[in-house]
Design an enzyme around this catalytic site. Structure first.
Site, PDB file in Angstrom:
ATOM      1  N   ALA A 173     -16.619 -22.002  37.268  1.00  0.00           N
ATOM      2  CA  ALA A 173     -17.563 -21.053  37.864  1.00  0.00           C
ATOM      3  C   ALA A 173     -18.970 -21.625  37.831  1.00  0.00           C
ATOM      4  O   ALA A 173     -19.316 -22.420  36.945  1.00  0.00           O
ATOM      5  CB  ALA A 173     -17.514 -19.723  37.117  1.00  0.00           C
ATOM      6  N   LEU A 174     -19.765 -21.218  38.793  1.00  0.00           N
ATOM      7  CA  LEU A 174     -21.167 -21.632  38.842  1.00  0.00           C
ATOM      8  C   LEU A 174     -22.024 -20.646  38.054  1.00  0.00           C
ATOM      9  O   LEU A 174     -21.685 -19.459  37.949  1.00  0.00           O
ATOM     10  CB  LEU A 174     -21.639 -21.681  40.290  1.00  0.00           C
ATOM     11  CG  LEU A 174     -21.062 -22.836  41.117  1.00  0.00           C
ATOM     12  CD1 LEU A 174     -21.316 -22.603  42.602  1.00  0.00           C
ATOM     13  CD2 LEU A 174     -21.654 -24.167  40.678  1.00  0.00           C
TER      14      LEU A 174
ATOM     15  N   SER B  70     -24.143 -19.281  42.826  1.00  0.00           N
ATOM     16  CA  SER B  70     -22.879 -19.016  43.504  1.00  0.00           C
ATOM     17  C   SER B  70     -23.126 -18.424  44.880  1.00  0.00           C
ATOM     18  O   SER B  70     -23.933 -17.510  45.051  1.00  0.00           O
ATOM     19  CB  SER B  70     -22.027 -18.033  42.688  1.00  0.00           C
ATOM     20  OG  SER B  70     -20.919 -17.587  43.442  1.00  0.00           O
TER      21      SER B  70
ATOM     22  N   ASP C 123     -13.499 -15.090  49.533  1.00  0.00           N
ATOM     23  CA  ASP C 123     -12.310 -15.845  49.157  1.00  0.00           C
ATOM     24  C   ASP C 123     -11.103 -15.163  49.789  1.00  0.00           C
ATOM     25  O   ASP C 123     -10.940 -13.936  49.674  1.00  0.00           O
ATOM     26  CB  ASP C 123     -12.142 -15.887  47.643  1.00  0.00           C
ATOM     27  CG  ASP C 123     -13.180 -16.754  46.958  1.00  0.00           C
ATOM     28  OD1 ASP C 123     -13.853 -17.540  47.659  1.00  0.00           O
ATOM     29  OD2 ASP C 123     -13.324 -16.655  45.728  1.00  0.00           O
TER      30      ASP C 123
ATOM     31  N   GLU D 210     -11.660 -26.113  47.705  1.00  0.00           N
ATOM     32  CA  GLU D 210     -11.329 -24.690  47.633  1.00  0.00           C
ATOM     33  C   GLU D 210     -10.896 -24.216  49.018  1.00  0.00           C
ATOM     34  O   GLU D 210     -11.717 -23.787  49.833  1.00  0.00           O
ATOM     35  CB  GLU D 210     -12.523 -23.862  47.142  1.00  0.00           C
ATOM     36  CG  GLU D 210     -12.888 -24.124  45.695  1.00  0.00           C
ATOM     37  CD  GLU D 210     -13.891 -23.115  45.149  1.00  0.00           C
ATOM     38  OE1 GLU D 210     -14.330 -22.218  45.913  1.00  0.00           O
ATOM     39  OE2 GLU D 210     -14.228 -23.222  43.956  1.00  0.00           O
TER      40      GLU D 210
ATOM     41  N   HIS E 244     -12.178 -20.549  50.150  1.00  0.00           N
ATOM     42  CA  HIS E 244     -13.565 -20.104  50.148  1.00  0.00           C
ATOM     43  C   HIS E 244     -14.203 -20.345  51.516  1.00  0.00           C
ATOM     44  O   HIS E 244     -14.391 -21.490  51.944  1.00  0.00           O
ATOM     45  CB  HIS E 244     -14.348 -20.854  49.067  1.00  0.00           C
ATOM     46  CG  HIS E 244     -15.768 -20.401  48.917  1.00  0.00           C
ATOM     47  ND1 HIS E 244     -16.188 -19.579  47.895  1.00  0.00           N
ATOM     48  CD2 HIS E 244     -16.879 -20.666  49.654  1.00  0.00           C
ATOM     49  CE1 HIS E 244     -17.495 -19.355  48.015  1.00  0.00           C
ATOM     50  NE2 HIS E 244     -17.934 -20.004  49.083  1.00  0.00           N
TER      51      HIS E 244
END
Length: 273
Positions: free
Chosen positions: A128-129, A134, A143, A186, A189
């Site tokens: 995670a950022l 993010s 997502d 990803e 995303h």
């Protein structure tokens, strides 16, 4: 096709594009003028948010679209996004469903800074950022998963990656750009940037970092699609002290880069077609 234009004035550009008549309204001095505040650099669908560039302002135009998803929902009663992306997002999901991809689910959309901080503390920087970095905090990212199993390598993932730009979305973290994005692949995303920017990025294999740099360095471009011309310009912060002019017959949009300027798009339809 995208064309490099260097520093040719916009009036000359338009006269070259539509060279049908000396009396054409496309080559008159009829301009609209707008003053864009420097605060605009922090907002809009083209803002860049990543590990090194933090979100400067929280989005305010947020809506919950859970009741519009007709089963395309996997995580409760809230799917919050910026209002600008609601129509293209729903259209993309509807068209995917009609194309036979009925297993799609939205699993994440807008996250507040507080929620992002909780996630970051829970699963760590590998997954995670940190808060402020993010894309989910912009309200412009979603997502998309499938009902059973992982979306990676599926027909659904392929359809989304190929077709999302037609709706203004991009696959934000592709497999071949991890050295630029700083994020592992990803396939779920998707980030809204709007058309024609999504289509330009797809045609040139750009991620958002590359596209913003590309516009910043090259200043002015024309992109043509179906007899519609998009004049795209990068205007840096010091230029915002002056009024920005655009043709009266053009639809005009702009977005901040979340860095040192704004990106304007003048949409011009050819009257001779």
């Amino acid at each position: 096709m995208m064309k490099k234009l260097l520093t040719i004035p916009l009036l000359i550009i338009l006269s070259l594009l539509f060279d049908n008549s000396a009396a054409s309204p496309l080559v008159t001095n009829s301009w609209q003028h707008i003053q864009i505040n420097k605060d605009a650099m922090a907002n809009g669908p083209l803002i860049l948010v990543n590990k090194s560039v933090a979100l400067q302002e929280d989005p305010t135009d947020l809506v919950n679209i859970a009741d519009q998803l007709d089963g395309l929902l996997a995580h409760g009663n809230e799917v919050i996004v910026q209002s600008e992306i609601v129509s293209p997002l729903l259209q993309m999901l509807t068209d995917a469903n009609e194309a036979g991809f009925k297993r799609l689910n939205l699993t994440s959309a807008f996250r507040s800074g507080e929620l992002q901080e909780e996630l970051y503390e829970k699963i760590g920087e590998e997954f995670a950022l940190p808060p402020g970095h993010s894309e989910h905090q912009t309200g412009l990212a979603v997502d998309i998963s499938i009902t059973y199993g992982k979306i990676e390598g599926t027909k659904e993932a392929k359809w989304l990656a190929e077709n999302a730009p037609n709706y203004g979305f991009i696959l934000r973290y592709p497999e071949d750009k991890t050295d630029i994005t700083g994020i592992e692949f990803e396939p779920w995303h998707f980030r809204y940037v709007g058309k024609p920017h999504s289509q330009i990025m797809q045609q040139n294999n750009f991620v958002l970092e590359e596209y913003v740099d590309f516009l910043r360095n090259e200043k002015t471009y024309i992109y043509e699609s179906n007899d519609v011309y998009y004049v795209i310009e990068y205007i840096q912060a010091h230029q915002l002290d002056e009024q920005i002019s655009y043709p009266w017959y053009a639809d005009f949009k702009y977005s901040g880069s979340n860095d040192d300027g704004i990106i304007t798009t003048s949409i011009i339809r050819n009257p001779y077609k």
